[in-house]
Design a protein around this motif. Structure first.
Motif, PDB file in Angstrom:
ATOM      1  N   MET A   1      -8.388  29.144 -61.637  1.00 21.09           N
ATOM      2  CA  MET A   1      -7.847  28.221 -60.664  1.00 21.09           C
ATOM      3  C   MET A   1      -8.525  26.873 -60.884  1.00 21.09           C
ATOM      4  O   MET A   1      -9.723  26.795 -61.093  1.00 21.09           O
ATOM      5  N   SER A   2      -7.742  25.828 -60.837  1.00 19.29           N
ATOM      6  CA  SER A   2      -8.287  24.493 -61.070  1.00 19.29           C
ATOM      7  C   SER A   2      -9.186  24.061 -59.905  1.00 19.29           C
ATOM      8  O   SER A   2      -9.086  24.589 -58.798  1.00 19.29           O
ATOM      9  N   LEU A   3     -10.048  23.102 -60.182  1.00 19.78           N
ATOM     10  CA  LEU A   3     -10.988  22.624 -59.163  1.00 19.78           C
ATOM     11  C   LEU A   3     -10.250  22.063 -57.954  1.00 19.78           C
ATOM     12  O   LEU A   3     -10.602  22.357 -56.813  1.00 19.78           O
ATOM     13  N   ASP A   4      -9.190  21.269 -58.186  1.00 23.81           N
ATOM     14  CA  ASP A   4      -8.476  20.688 -57.044  1.00 23.81           C
ATOM     15  C   ASP A   4      -7.809  21.768 -56.195  1.00 23.81           C
ATOM     16  O   ASP A   4      -7.836  21.695 -54.966  1.00 23.81           O
ATOM     17  N   THR A   5      -7.267  22.800 -56.831  1.00 23.42           N
ATOM     18  CA  THR A   5      -6.661  23.908 -56.076  1.00 23.42           C
ATOM     19  C   THR A   5      -7.721  24.632 -55.265  1.00 23.42           C
ATOM     20  O   THR A   5      -7.520  24.944 -54.089  1.00 23.42           O
ATOM     21  N   THR A   6      -8.867  24.895 -55.892  1.00 23.92           N
ATOM     22  CA  THR A   6      -9.970  25.552 -55.193  1.00 23.92           C
ATOM     23  C   THR A   6     -10.412  24.721 -53.992  1.00 23.92           C
ATOM     24  O   THR A   6     -10.603  25.254 -52.891  1.00 23.92           O
ATOM     25  N   LEU A   7     -10.553  23.423 -54.189  1.00 24.68           N
ATOM     26  CA  LEU A   7     -10.978  22.545 -53.089  1.00 24.68           C
ATOM     27  C   LEU A   7      -9.958  22.530 -51.960  1.00 24.68           C
ATOM     28  O   LEU A   7     -10.320  22.565 -50.779  1.00 24.68           O
ATOM     29  N   ARG A   8      -8.672  22.485 -52.301  1.00 25.92           N
ATOM     30  CA  ARG A   8      -7.632  22.490 -51.255  1.00 25.92           C
ATOM     31  C   ARG A   8      -7.662  23.799 -50.464  1.00 25.92           C
ATOM     32  O   ARG A   8      -7.565  23.790 -49.234  1.00 25.92           O
ATOM     33  N   LEU A   9      -7.814  24.921 -51.163  1.00 26.34           N
ATOM     34  CA  LEU A   9      -7.868  26.214 -50.469  1.00 26.34           C
ATOM     35  C   LEU A   9      -9.092  26.313 -49.559  1.00 26.34           C
ATOM     36  O   LEU A   9      -8.989  26.779 -48.421  1.00 26.34           O
ATOM     37  N   LEU A  10     -10.235  25.872 -50.062  1.00 27.39           N
ATOM     38  CA  LEU A  10     -11.454  25.924 -49.251  1.00 27.39           C
ATOM     39  C   LEU A  10     -11.377  24.971 -48.063  1.00 27.39           C
ATOM     40  O   LEU A  10     -11.867  25.285 -46.979  1.00 27.39           O
ATOM     41  N   THR A  11     -10.755  23.813 -48.269  1.00 27.48           N
ATOM     42  CA  THR A  11     -10.590  22.854 -47.175  1.00 27.48           C
ATOM     43  C   THR A  11      -9.742  23.471 -46.065  1.00 27.48           C
ATOM     44  O   THR A  11     -10.088  23.413 -44.883  1.00 27.48           O
ATOM     45  N   LYS A  12      -8.645  24.094 -46.467  1.00 30.71           N
ATOM     46  CA  LYS A  12      -7.754  24.726 -45.490  1.00 30.71           C
ATOM     47  C   LYS A  12      -8.458  25.895 -44.787  1.00 30.71           C
ATOM     48  O   LYS A  12      -8.412  26.015 -43.564  1.00 30.71           O
ATOM     49  N   ALA A  13      -9.123  26.745 -45.573  1.00 29.91           N
ATOM     50  CA  ALA A  13      -9.789  27.921 -45.004  1.00 29.91           C
ATOM     51  C   ALA A  13     -10.928  27.547 -44.068  1.00 29.91           C
ATOM     52  O   ALA A  13     -11.171  28.224 -43.064  1.00 29.91           O
ATOM     53  N   SER A  14     -11.637  26.475 -44.379  1.00 30.69           N
ATOM     54  CA  SER A  14     -12.791  26.078 -43.570  1.00 30.69           C
ATOM     55  C   SER A  14     -12.400  25.268 -42.342  1.00 30.69           C
ATOM     56  O   SER A  14     -13.185  25.110 -41.413  1.00 30.69           O
ATOM     57  N   GLY A  15     -11.193  24.710 -42.371  1.00 35.44           N
ATOM     58  CA  GLY A  15     -10.758  23.871 -41.263  1.00 35.44           C
ATOM     59  C   GLY A  15     -11.355  22.481 -41.296  1.00 35.44           C
ATOM     60  O   GLY A  15     -11.209  21.713 -40.348  1.00 35.44           O
ATOM     61  N   LEU A  16     -12.012  22.144 -42.418  1.00 39.86           N
ATOM     62  CA  LEU A  16     -12.598  20.809 -42.551  1.00 39.86           C
ATOM     63  C   LEU A  16     -11.522  19.810 -42.942  1.00 39.86           C
ATOM     64  O   LEU A  16     -10.617  20.122 -43.713  1.00 39.86           O
ATOM     65  N   SER A  17     -11.630  18.612 -42.425  1.00 40.40           N
ATOM     66  CA  SER A  17     -10.689  17.548 -42.792  1.00 40.40           C
ATOM     67  C   SER A  17     -11.263  16.763 -43.964  1.00 40.40           C
ATOM     68  O   SER A  17     -12.437  16.909 -44.321  1.00 40.40           O
ATOM     69  N   VAL A  18     -10.455  15.911 -44.542  1.00 37.74           N
ATOM     70  CA  VAL A  18     -10.911  15.031 -45.614  1.00 37.74           C
ATOM     71  C   VAL A  18     -12.061  14.162 -45.108  1.00 37.74           C
ATOM     72  O   VAL A  18     -13.057  13.960 -45.801  1.00 37.74           O
ATOM     73  N   THR A  19     -11.948  13.682 -43.883  1.00 34.19           N
ATOM     74  CA  THR A  19     -13.002  12.858 -43.285  1.00 34.19           C
ATOM     75  C   THR A  19     -14.290  13.657 -43.119  1.00 34.19           C
ATOM     76  O   THR A  19     -15.381  13.146 -43.394  1.00 34.19           O
ATOM     77  N   ASP A  20     -14.165  14.918 -42.667  1.00 29.87           N
ATOM     78  CA  ASP A  20     -15.348  15.785 -42.531  1.00 29.87           C
ATOM     79  C   ASP A  20     -16.066  15.923 -43.867  1.00 29.87           C
ATOM     80  O   ASP A  20     -17.296  15.826 -43.938  1.00 29.87           O
ATOM     81  N   LEU A  21     -15.285  16.187 -44.919  1.00 34.32           N
ATOM     82  CA  LEU A  21     -15.886  16.342 -46.244  1.00 34.32           C
ATOM     83  C   LEU A  21     -16.513  15.047 -46.723  1.00 34.32           C
ATOM     84  O   LEU A  21     -17.602  15.053 -47.294  1.00 34.32           O
ATOM     85  N   ALA A  22     -15.829  13.938 -46.494  1.00 33.74           N
ATOM     86  CA  ALA A  22     -16.349  12.646 -46.952  1.00 33.74           C
ATOM     87  C   ALA A  22     -17.698  12.332 -46.320  1.00 33.74           C
ATOM     88  O   ALA A  22     -18.572  11.769 -46.979  1.00 33.74           O
ATOM     89  N   THR A  23     -17.896  12.720 -45.067  1.00 33.85           N
ATOM     90  CA  THR A  23     -19.184  12.446 -44.416  1.00 33.85           C
ATOM     91  C   THR A  23     -20.279  13.377 -44.931  1.00 33.85           C
ATOM     92  O   THR A  23     -21.457  13.038 -44.846  1.00 33.85           O
ATOM     93  N   ALA A  24     -19.892  14.525 -45.502  1.00 34.40           N
ATOM     94  CA  ALA A  24     -20.877  15.481 -46.008  1.00 34.40           C
ATOM     95  C   ALA A  24     -21.247  15.232 -47.467  1.00 34.40           C
ATOM     96  O   ALA A  24     -22.201  15.824 -47.972  1.00 34.40           O
ATOM     97  N   ILE A  25     -20.517  14.362 -48.130  1.00 32.00           N
ATOM     98  CA  ILE A  25     -20.709  14.140 -49.565  1.00 32.00           C
ATOM     99  C   ILE A  25     -21.298  12.752 -49.809  1.00 32.00           C
ATOM    100  O   ILE A  25     -20.731  11.750 -49.386  1.00 32.00           O
ATOM    101  N   PRO A  26     -22.434  12.679 -50.528  1.00 26.07           N
ATOM    102  CA  PRO A  26     -23.028  11.371 -50.819  1.00 26.07           C
ATOM    103  C   PRO A  26     -22.096  10.507 -51.676  1.00 26.07           C
ATOM    104  O   PRO A  26     -21.446  10.998 -52.594  1.00 26.07           O
ATOM    105  N   ARG A  27     -22.013   9.261 -51.350  1.00 30.47           N
ATOM    106  CA  ARG A  27     -21.241   8.282 -52.112  1.00 30.47           C
ATOM    107  C   ARG A  27     -19.775   8.659 -52.285  1.00 30.47           C
ATOM    108  O   ARG A  27     -19.170   8.420 -53.325  1.00 30.47           O
ATOM    109  N   ALA A  28     -19.198   9.255 -51.260  1.00 23.93           N
ATOM    110  CA  ALA A  28     -17.772   9.612 -51.337  1.00 23.93           C
ATOM    111  C   ALA A  28     -17.084   9.247 -50.030  1.00 23.93           C
ATOM    112  O   ALA A  28     -17.490   9.686 -48.964  1.00 23.93           O
TER     113      ALA A  28
END
Length: 126
Positions: A1-28
């Motif tokens: 499975m590609s990285l983007d597919t994995t990230l989309r599935l994990l994002t959906k499963a975790s209930g995290l939004s793009v904004t949630d992830l952006a605040t958890a990731i340095p320089r993103a």
């Protein structure tokens, strides 16, 4: 499975939004995280580690498929064949595998892997 597919599935499963992830990731920012989810960009090493922490998974789990597609031991033909195989339906994959194993002179075991008897070279059998 590609990285983007994995990230989309994990994002959906975790209930995290793009904004949630952006605040958890340095320089993103949100735009960068969105680009990762679309497959337009790849995160750096530190960012992959931060993504893994945010999702609660090992970083290797995010990169397993990517690492296998970049295997330097594979020839370009092997990469092309794998990409073509992955684009086929399950039924087509089975048919292609039957043809390939017949051409190679190997037999498939119950799990679909070559049997121990068939793993030797054709030259050794002569």
């Amino acid at each position: 499975m590609s990285l983007d597919t994995t990230l989309r599935l994990l994002t959906k499963a975790s209930g995290l939004s793009v904004t949630d992830l952006a605040t958890a990731i340095p320089r993103a920012g949100a735009a960068t995280v969105s680009a990762w989810l679309r497959g337009d960009k790849l995160p750096g090493r530190d960012q992959v580690d931060a993504l893994a922490r945010a999702f609660g998974v090992p970083a290797g789990a995010l990169l397993a498929d990517l690492a296998s597609t970049l295997d330097p031991a594979r020839t370009q033909g092997e990469h092309d064949l794998l990409a073509a195989y992955r684009a086929l339906s399950t039924k087509q994959q089975g048919a292609l595998l039957e043809v390939a194993t017949a051409m190679a002179g190997t037999k498939r075991g119950a799990a679909g892997k070559p049997t121990a008897k068939s793993t030797g070279s054709r030259k050794a059998k002569r």
